[in-house]
Write an enzyme that holds these catalytic residues in place. Structure first.
Site, short mmCIF file in Angstrom:
data_model
loop_
_atom_site.label_atom_id
_atom_site.label_comp_id
_atom_site.label_asym_id
_atom_site.label_seq_id
_atom_site.Cartn_x
_atom_site.Cartn_y
_atom_site.Cartn_z
CG HIS A 371 -2.11 -0.86 1.11
ND1 HIS A 371 -3.28 -0.47 0.51
CD2 HIS A 371 -2.31 -2.13 1.50
CE1 HIS A 371 -4.15 -1.46 0.55
NE2 HIS A 371 -3.57 -2.50 1.15
CE LYS A 562 -7.47 13.71 -0.31
NZ LYS A 562 -7.41 12.49 -1.10
NE ARG A 563 -5.13 10.07 9.75
CZ ARG A 563 -4.84 9.17 10.69
NH1 ARG A 563 -5.64 8.13 10.86
NH2 ARG A 563 -3.81 9.31 11.48
CE LYS A 568 -3.73 10.72 2.62
NZ LYS A 568 -4.49 10.00 1.57
CB THR A 670 -10.67 4.63 -2.05
OG1 THR A 670 -10.40 5.00 -0.69
CG2 THR A 670 -9.92 3.36 -2.41
CE LYS A 674 -14.41 6.37 0.08
NZ LYS A 674 -13.74 6.81 1.32
C1 LIG Z 1 -12.43 6.82 1.63
C2 LIG Z 1 -11.96 7.20 2.96
C3 LIG Z 1 -10.61 7.44 3.18
C4 LIG Z 1 -9.58 7.39 2.07
O1 LIG Z 1 -9.54 8.66 1.43
P1 LIG Z 1 -8.35 9.08 0.46
O2 LIG Z 1 -8.82 10.39 -0.10
O3 LIG Z 1 -8.27 8.03 -0.59
O4 LIG Z 1 -7.13 9.21 1.27
C5 LIG Z 1 -10.19 7.79 4.45
N1 LIG Z 1 -11.07 7.89 5.47
C6 LIG Z 1 -12.38 7.68 5.29
C7 LIG Z 1 -13.30 7.84 6.45
C8 LIG Z 1 -12.88 7.32 4.04
O5 LIG Z 1 -14.20 7.10 3.88
#
Ligand SMILES: *Cc1c(COP(=O)(O)O)cnc(C)c1O
Length: 823
Positions: A371, A562-563, A568, A670, A674
């Site tokens: 990952h 996101k985190r 990022k 991911t 979404k």
């Molecule tokens: C989808 C999701 C992530 C991953 O988000 P990225 O933008 O791909 O880093 C992290 N936390 C939650 C709660 C999510 O639903």
């Protein structure tokens, strides 16, 4: 006990009805007889528990049928080992996948209870940090959907990821207590428990019969791993699989001894120590926790899972030589990598197998998903710690390493340098066990999570291992479940799509492509826009309720959630926000597009710069939101406590999705998938799955900017000169000066000085290199926004063309190409 003959005559329970009246009657019955409450005095949580118990009964019918079917068909079982499952709430998911939303709502309504209110009471199960854990949760749902017999294995943390609170704009971490009201979804399996050892010594003993030597590990400490099962319902409840989470318990006899000997405190201490093992999730994302407790957690859940897998196999089949035909074990990152050594130990020490056949079985059974390429995120353990905690596994790691190195030198002609790079032991400095290399050599398949990431994996971290085993690395681009991330979170858009193109997309997300034809239909566009607007109004309500900020749902909703991590690049977004703020004030004569910039995300508690970036976002928000010169054209909101449930409200409300990581550093992402599925346009770099999203939606329907992964690597090799770049860009230097001089931190003018100095000095994440391209692209976004027809036809095209990113597609690829399992 029941005799075999009596078993045949047992009455089978009748499957539960989906009729609303029957549901309502059962809910009352559960309230009374399972919870012990009179409906007249029942609290909201009692209604929630009773409702879940009634839904759960419907799930159990399907669950038992699935388990029986797997057993009888003799099909291969898939085991997904993951230290994280970021599940979120389960109730709406289960009811929706059972196709009983209307019936359950009606039943509750008849009792004067609102289903949405009941569902909202369920705690958000956050047994994970971010993308990796959410992927595991989407995969569980998709494995049940595409009819793969699968078990997820993980840890039942008492405290999941911390709850984030803001105190004067700073992140404060509070314990999350998701089990406070009990968990009606889970079943404790008292009979399913295994002993897990730590420390001690390894003795060599005479086998007695054959005269050979056998190793016997005598652990110093032992704990019990006890199972809790949660059913995972696939779409249309075709299959229900099991998520089995382990909890640590003390071994009773030892405790009793101590207790009886009068050592009450000692007995309690041991009991506390055992339970501490599964008390907390490490809140680090993309950084190895590095502490002994973490290695203990990794071994604990790996050993329990493998013992369980072997027990189930031997219950049905004669011996372990058939293991690779009947079992596939997927390692989600290196957290369960010690499983490779544990399976070897069980096969050799417990089941009396020789090394070579054991090694053959092991490699045919395991596969590993990588990952991350970030060097600082690759797990390794100091040899002395590993040896002290797992002495037998240390021996096996050395034995495996000898095999690998012999192969590398003899068969592939590897020299010293390449041998050093494929070794399981890092010999540079303090000797360490490399978990990535262990997972790699112990698996027949190693996959990356996007096309770009898989290519980079071959070129960087695993280049010499790839040379040694060139057939092993393959790609499986991540996906998301369209049930949770479209049907459930965006019911308005879901029913509009259904009306337009029929139901096929509900079983095959790629059938969304039929929507393409509606991109030019002005009536459809207007309805699509109205739904987006309604979702934005709902998010605005949430922000007003929680934060007291009033937002205009007709503004562009620009979202980065996101985190919080430097790679990022939330910082890039904030700096651009500051630059835009400056422009809006300096040029009141221009027509600025009204925007709301949303941020949400948690920082690892020990990650100084990430926490400072959260504070900066909040400081910038406070100044901008209160400056009348902005005339409401720009607002900034950092919404606290990002989790799955918050994502389910924010994703459907986005116009613009920020996916702006430094190219080459985000393995897949991911969140990007979404948003595109829910009709947001992406502004992003050519990183992770963004590359493939561009291929699917077409380059006219996505905003791509910035350096490519190759260009980032070249810049770093040549020497990146951020100071020269900053001085050449007046917009950037003004924004940075404002931040570092304290315009947003009047109470502590030096607060962000070091953060900005890092950009002048090294700027590892190429914020300055990409700034101008990013700012320019944002103005192109504005230009498209004012052309409402063009904007919405592009968003519709995004929804139409990203069906490929369904985790059903991903799981079918794993099943066919790696696991050789499923239909
Ligand atoms: C989808 C999701 C992530 C991953 O988000 P990225 O933008 O791909 O880093 C992290 N936390 C939650 C709660 C999510 O639903």
């Amino acid at each position: 006990m029941i005799t075999k003959s009596a078993l045949a005559d047992l009455p089978s329970p009748s499957p539960r009805s989906a009729d609303p009246a029957a549901l309502a009657a059962e809910i009352i019955e559960r309230l009374t007889y399972s919870i012990g409450k009179d409906a007249k005095v029942a609290k909201p949580h009692d209604w929630m528990t009773a409702t879940i118990l009634v839904i759960r009964d419907r799930v159990i019918d399907r669950w038992m049928a699935s388990t029986r079917q797997t057993y009888e068909s003799g099909g291969k079982r898939v085991y997904y080992l993951s230290l994280e499952f970021l599940i979120g709430r389960l109730t709406r998911d289960a009811v929706s996948n059972l196709e009983m939303l209307d019936e359950v709502s009606e039943a509750l309504q008849a009792l004067g209870v609102d289903f949405d209110a009941v569902a909202a009471l369920e705690p958000d199960a956050a047994l994970g940090n971010g993308g990796l854990g959410r992927l595991a949760a989407c995969f569980m749902e998709s494995m049940a959907t595409v009819d793969v017999p699968a078990y997820g294995y993980g840890i039942r943390y008492v405290h999941g990821l911390f709850r984030q609170q803001m105190s004067d704009g700073w992140q404060v971490e509070l314990p999350e207590n998701w089990l406070a009201h009990g968990n009606p979804w889970e079943f404790q399996r008292h009979e399913c428990a295994y002993e897990i050892g730590f420390g001690g010594t390894v003795d060599s003993v005479d086998d007695g019969t054959t005269g050979t030597q056998r190793c016997v590990w005598k652990p110093l400490e032992r704990v019990i791993a006890a199972a809790y099962d949660t059913p995972v319902v696939g779409w249309r409840a075709k299959r229900v699989n099991t998520l089995r989470l382990w909890t640590a318990q003390p071994i009773d006899p030892i405790l009793l001894d101590a207790f009886n000997a009068g050592d009450h405190i000692g007995a309690l201490r041991d009991s506390n120590k055992a339970e501490a093992l599964t008390r907390v999730l490490y809140p680090a994302d993309q950084t190895p926790a590095g502490q002994e407790l973490r290695l203990r957690q990794e071994y604990f859940f790996s050993s329990a899972s493998l013992q369980d897998i072997l027990r189930r196999h031997l219950q049905q089949y004669d011996d372990l030589s058939s293991l690779p035909d009947k079992v596939a074990i997927q390692l989600n990152d290196t957290h369960p990598a010690v499983s490779v050594a544990e399976l070897m130990r069980l096969l050799i020490d417990v089941h009396g197998m020789e090394f070579d056949p054991a090694w053959d079985i092991t490699r045919k059974t395991f596969s590993y998903t990588n990952h991350t390429l970030l060097p600082e995120a690759l797990e390794s353990w100091p040899v002395p710690l590993f040896e002290r905690l797992l002495p037998r596994h240390m021996q096996l790691v050395y034995a495996i390493n000898a095999t690998v190195l012999r192969h590398a030198r003899k068969v592939r002609g590897y020299g010293d340098e390449q041998a050093r790079s494929v070794s399981l032991i890092d010999e540079g400095g303090e000797r360490r066990v490399r978990m990535g290399n262990l997972a790699f050599v112990g698996s027949h398949s190693i996959n990356g999570v996007s096309a770009l990431h898989t290519d980079l994996m071959k070129q960087t971290v695993f280049s010499d291992l790839h040379g040694l085993y060139p057939e092993r690395i393959n790609n499986k681009t991540n996906g998301i479940t369209p049930r949770r991330w479209l049907m459930q979170c965006n019911p308005g858009l879901f029913s509009l799509i259904r009306e337009a193109i029929g139901d096929e997309f509900m079983d095959d997300a790629e059938a969304l492509s039929a929507l393409d034809a509606f991109a030019g239909d002005s009536e459809f566009r207007a309805r699509f826009a109205a739904i987006k607007r309604e979702n934005k109004a709902q998010l605005s309500n949430l922000v007003a309720r929680r934060m007291g900020i009033k937002l205009d749902p007709s503004a562009m909703f620009d979202i980065q959630i996101k985190r919080i991590h430097e790679y990022k690049r939330q910082l890039l977004n904030i700096i651009e926000t500051v630059a835009l703020y400056d422009q809006i004030r300096s040029h009141p004569e221009l027509d600025w597009v009204p925007r709301v910039k949303f941020f949400a995300g948690k920082a690892a508690p020990s990650y100084h710069n990430a926490k400072l970036i959260i504070k900066l976002a909040n400081d910038v928000a406070r100044v901008i939101n209160n400056d009348p010169a902005v005339r409401g054209l720009l607002k900034v909101a950092f919404i606290p406590n990002y989790n799955v449930s918050l994502a389910e409200v924010m994703v459907p409300a986005a116009d613009l999705s920020e996916q702006i990581s430094t190219a080459g550093m985000e393995a897949s992402g991911t969140g990007n998938m979404k948003f595109a599925l829910n009709g947001a346009l992406t502004i992003g770099t050519l990183d992770g799955a963004n590359v493939e999203i561009r291929e699917c939606v077409g380059e006219d329907n996505i905003f791509i900017f910035g350096l490519t992964a190759d260009e980032v690597a070249a810049r770093r090799a040549e020497g990146h000169e951020p100071r020269a770049i900053i001085e050449a860009s007046s917009e950037l230097s003004q924004a940075l000066t404002a931040i570092s001089s304290g315009v947003f931190s009047q109470d502590d003018r030096d607060r962000f000085t070091d953060l900005v100095a890092g950009l002048y000095d090294h700027d590892w994440f190429m914020v300055t290199a990409d700034f101008d391209a990013y700012a320019k692209t944002q103005r192109q976004v504005d230009a498209l926004w004012v052309d409402e027809e063009a904007w919405y036809s592009r968003t519709i095209i995004n929804t139409a063309r990203v069906g490929w990113f369904s985790s059903d597609r991903t799981i079918r690829q794993y099943a066919k190409e790696i696991w050789k399992a499923g239909p």
